[in-house]
Design an enzyme around this catalytic site. Structure first.
Site, PDB file in Angstrom:
ATOM      1  N   GLY A 156       0.798  -1.067   0.267  1.00  0.00           N
ATOM      2  CA  GLY A 156      -0.226   0.021  -0.094  1.00  0.00           C
ATOM      3  C   GLY A 156       0.713   1.439   0.603  1.00  0.00           C
ATOM      4  O   GLY A 156       2.093   1.000   0.218  1.00  0.00           O
ATOM      5  N   ASP A 169     -17.632 -11.203 -23.014  1.00  0.00           N
ATOM      6  CA  ASP A 169     -17.993 -10.758 -21.225  1.00  0.00           C
ATOM      7  C   ASP A 169     -19.472 -11.575 -21.168  1.00  0.00           C
ATOM      8  O   ASP A 169     -19.621 -12.415 -20.513  1.00  0.00           O
ATOM      9  CB  ASP A 169     -18.085  -9.618 -20.884  1.00  0.00           C
ATOM     10  CG  ASP A 169     -16.462  -9.066 -20.747  1.00  0.00           C
ATOM     11  OD1 ASP A 169     -15.644 -10.337 -20.886  1.00  0.00           O
ATOM     12  OD2 ASP A 169     -16.653  -8.428 -21.135  1.00  0.00           O
ATOM     13  N   GLU A 222       4.319 -10.670  -6.406  1.00  0.00           N
ATOM     14  CA  GLU A 222       3.181 -11.306  -7.733  1.00  0.00           C
ATOM     15  C   GLU A 222       3.547 -10.725  -8.721  1.00  0.00           C
ATOM     16  O   GLU A 222       3.081 -10.676  -9.682  1.00  0.00           O
ATOM     17  CB  GLU A 222       2.430 -10.258  -6.561  1.00  0.00           C
ATOM     18  CG  GLU A 222       2.103  -8.849  -6.549  1.00  0.00           C
ATOM     19  CD  GLU A 222       2.740  -8.083  -5.926  1.00  0.00           C
ATOM     20  OE1 GLU A 222       2.244  -7.168  -4.865  1.00  0.00           O
ATOM     21  OE2 GLU A 222       3.066  -9.284  -4.762  1.00  0.00           O
ATOM     22  N   CYS A 226       5.486  -6.682   1.617  1.00  0.00           N
ATOM     23  CA  CYS A 226       5.312  -4.926   1.617  1.00  0.00           C
ATOM     24  C   CYS A 226       5.022  -4.416   2.784  1.00  0.00           C
ATOM     25  O   CYS A 226       5.298  -4.298   3.865  1.00  0.00           O
ATOM     26  CB  CYS A 226       4.921  -4.036   0.339  1.00  0.00           C
ATOM     27  SG  CYS A 226       6.468  -2.602   0.592  1.00  0.00           S
ATOM     28  N   TYR A 227       3.939  -3.130   2.590  1.00  0.00           N
ATOM     29  CA  TYR A 227       3.379  -2.094   3.648  1.00  0.00           C
ATOM     30  C   TYR A 227       2.531  -3.144   4.459  1.00  0.00           C
ATOM     31  O   TYR A 227       3.000  -3.346   5.851  1.00  0.00           O
ATOM     32  CB  TYR A 227       1.686  -1.682   3.134  1.00  0.00           C
ATOM     33  CG  TYR A 227       1.082  -0.771   4.164  1.00  0.00           C
ATOM     34  CD1 TYR A 227       1.323   0.168   4.544  1.00  0.00           C
ATOM     35  CD2 TYR A 227      -0.106  -1.330   4.665  1.00  0.00           C
ATOM     36  CE1 TYR A 227       0.997   0.744   5.189  1.00  0.00           C
ATOM     37  CE2 TYR A 227      -0.796  -0.783   6.231  1.00  0.00           C
ATOM     38  CZ  TYR A 227      -0.361   0.323   6.053  1.00  0.00           C
ATOM     39  OH  TYR A 227      -1.113   1.486   6.892  1.00  0.00           O
ATOM     40  N   HIS A 242       7.498  -7.467  -3.043  1.00  0.00           N
ATOM     41  CA  HIS A 242       6.478  -7.960  -4.033  1.00  0.00           C
ATOM     42  C   HIS A 242       6.311  -9.036  -4.759  1.00  0.00           C
ATOM     43  O   HIS A 242       7.285  -9.147  -6.185  1.00  0.00           O
ATOM     44  CB  HIS A 242       6.029  -7.011  -5.096  1.00  0.00           C
ATOM     45  CG  HIS A 242       5.342  -5.476  -4.359  1.00  0.00           C
ATOM     46  ND1 HIS A 242       4.173  -5.133  -3.951  1.00  0.00           N
ATOM     47  CD2 HIS A 242       6.050  -3.934  -3.768  1.00  0.00           C
ATOM     48  CE1 HIS A 242       4.504  -4.735  -3.353  1.00  0.00           C
ATOM     49  NE2 HIS A 242       5.270  -3.783  -3.112  1.00  0.00           N
ATOM     50  N   LYS A 291     -10.291 -10.919 -17.050  1.00  0.00           N
ATOM     51  CA  LYS A 291     -10.632 -11.312 -18.692  1.00  0.00           C
ATOM     52  C   LYS A 291     -10.411 -12.552 -19.206  1.00  0.00           C
ATOM     53  O   LYS A 291     -10.978 -13.767 -20.254  1.00  0.00           O
ATOM     54  CB  LYS A 291      -9.978 -10.380 -19.660  1.00  0.00           C
ATOM     55  CG  LYS A 291     -10.284 -10.214 -21.443  1.00  0.00           C
ATOM     56  CD  LYS A 291     -11.711 -10.309 -21.837  1.00  0.00           C
ATOM     57  CE  LYS A 291     -12.079  -8.779 -21.553  1.00  0.00           C
ATOM     58  NZ  LYS A 291     -13.619  -8.712 -22.005  1.00  0.00           N
TER      59      LYS A 291
END
Length: 533
Positions: free
Chosen positions: A60, A232, A175, A87-88, A173, A389
């Site tokens: 964050g 979609d 990710e 992180c945060y 991070h 998606k």
């Protein structure tokens, strides 16, 4: 969509406002484990109600010692569930368990080399050194009791752990693609530490969604699906059709800002290739009349959203009257006729439309999220609301849908209205339809269509002087936009070959009356958005 807690392992991600939070969710889903993002302010009871196997605290932009720091319940650290701070999240753990966090002497942003000092369960199978992505200005300078430092960079602490409390945290991070072995680290946490089972598959999603929609609509209820012709809404329609069959009626509306010849093409595709019951409504004049003189992009989106619902209400009334005549309409306790509206809303639509996932800022409203009227008569079914998606395409393939539908590039719900900057008029719509058709044709001819997330034309409210046939012209400027992306949350502008750009530009200027200049947009997301409005 919600996970079926009785049969699906769930990882809860508490969002502290990081730009990467949704990426954490995506990475976990790549392990076939369901993940759900909640705002960090969610009550602990809401978190535990999901029966999670573990909890991840996101990064964050704030500092834990700020007066307005995101206010998560510190009791989340006492649940005895496995916890991973990122992180945060690491700083939150440190701060609330008695350690100290201070501004770092040296801010770390970008690539960093991490030395792993303690190969605990989180780092199992990883090499001694890894390249990671850092993005922080604060650092933990004193650890809480019982915690040990397990990795470091040349200038700062990189990870901590307290295995007895089942809490791990990293300052980098894992990710993001920039972090080497980040996926392996997350897998260690999700699969090995949390014990989550990789049972969230397209097959499971289809089965659970069909069962849920069938129960939601009831044995006699009817649903209406607003078809756009894109991936979609098409997947949403096929899913609901699988659940309730012919009690689903699809409505395809010409809102006056569709692409060239799309009104006829979509009808044929939906009926002939998907077997759906489709009512086509040509409401182009109705929409364009409401949009006349409107230039603000948010106003355009809300007008189109409201008008869509008004059209659906009109059509629903006709359908329900017909059902009433036949004696098969379902009624609620008050005697009102029941009907549902199916929409192909996706996770990025929700995230960008409202700050529902923690302290993230609203970017823009989507006509099918932020543009819906409060007094809407129809009840919503959004079977794809928590999907990205690429996940929708996977579901579509498992449903046996044709690739020509699944590989269509995303098209905004408000259509060309958000690609015409300034006032929307029939003439300007016609100009952009022709220019956009050229872009699509040439991108496909170059074999680039499937490589790009989106490629399209934008009509600018700018006229420039030109020379054509020895005569002065004064006509519109057209911008070409082409981007690559994984899920639409972030995007890079695509370096289209010069020959392709040359052909597109030449064709537009020569074939589309009203345009005499073509420019190419080389802005990524962020700082820009994919669409211009």
């Amino acid at each position: 969509m919600a996970a079926d807690a009785a049969s699906t392992s769930t990882i809860v991600i508490l969002d502290f406002g990081s730009q990467y939070t949704q990426l954490i969710a995506r990475r976990i889903r790549e392990f076939n484990v369901f993940s759900v993002v909640l705002p960090c302010t969610a009550p602990l009871s809401d978190v535990l109600a999901l029966n999670p196997k573990g909890i991840i605290l996101s990064g964050g932009p704030s500092s834990v010692y700020d007066a307005d720091a995101p206010a998560a319940d510190p009791k989340v650290l006492t649940t005895e569930l496995p916890i991973l701070g990122i992180c945060y999240g690491l700083q939150f753990i440190t701060h609330h368990l008695g350690g100290k966090v201070h501004p770092a002497d040296k801010r770390e942003y970008g690539h960093a080399r991490v030395q792993i000092a303690n190969h605990n369960r989180l780092f199992a199978g990883l090499p001694q050194e890894i390249n990671v992505w850092m993005s922080h200005g604060d650092s933990a300078v004193q650890l809480p009791e019982g915690f040990t430092q397990t990795a470091q960079t040349s200038s700062a602490l990189a990870s901590i752990a307290n295995e007895e409390k089942r809490i791990w945290a990293v300052q980098f991070h894992p990710e993001v693609n920039h972090s080497e072995k980040g996926s392996e680290l997350l897998r260690n946490f999700v699969i090995e530490i949390c014990g989550a089972k990789p049972d969230w598959t397209p097959e499971h999603f289809i089965q659970s969604t069909v069962e849920r929609v069938r129960a939601q609509v009831g044995p006699k209820g009817h649903a209406i699906c607003g078809l756009s012709g894109g991936v979609d809404s098409s997947v949403a329609a096929v899913l609901v059709h699988k659940a309730i069959g012919d009690r689903l009626t699809c409505i395809f509306v010409n809102n006056g800002v569709l692409r060239k010849e799309e009104f006829a093409k979509v009808q044929a595709t939906m009926r002939e290739k998907l077997g759906l019951k489709v009512i086509a409504v040509d409401a182009g004049e109705r929409f364009l009349s409401r949009l006349s003189g409107i230039t603000d992009p948010e106003a355009k989106r809300k007008i189109i959203g409201n008008e869509f619902i008004a059209v659906f209400d009109d059509e629903a009334e006709k359908i329900l009257k017909d059902l009433e005549t036949k004696g098969v309409a379902e009624h609620d306790a008050e005697g009102n006729e029941v009907a549902w509206l199916v929409q192909g809303t996706l996770y990025p639509d929700v995230i960008e439309s409202s700050s529902v996932k923690g302290p993230s800022q609203t970017i823009k409203s989507h006509h099918n999220v932020g543009g819906l009227p409060e007094n809407m008569k129809l009840k919503l079914i959004e079977p794809l609301r928590d999907l990205f998606k690429d996940e929708v395409r996977r579901i579509g393939r498992d449903l046996g849908m044709p690739e020509e539908i699944l590989e269509r590039q995303p098209f905004p719900g408000p259509g060309l209205a958000v690609r015409i900057l300034g006032e929307i008029t029939p003439d300007r719509v016609a100009i952009l339809q022709e220019a956009d058709a050229v872009v699509v044709e040439e991108v496909k001819a170059a074999g680039l269509y499937r490589q790009l997330w989106q490629s399209f034309a934008v009509l600018l409210p700018v006229k420039t002087v030109g020379v054509m046939g020895d005569q002065r012209t004064y006509a519109y400027t057209c911008a070409i936009r082409a981007v690559t992306s994984e899920d639409g949350m972030t995007a890079d502008w695509a370096p289209l070959p010069y020959e392709v750009l040359k052909t597109i530009s030449s064709r537009i200027v020569n074939e589309v009356r009203g345009i005499n200049r073509v420019v190419y947009d080389i802005t990524s997301k962020p700082p820009g958005t994919i669409e211009w409005e």
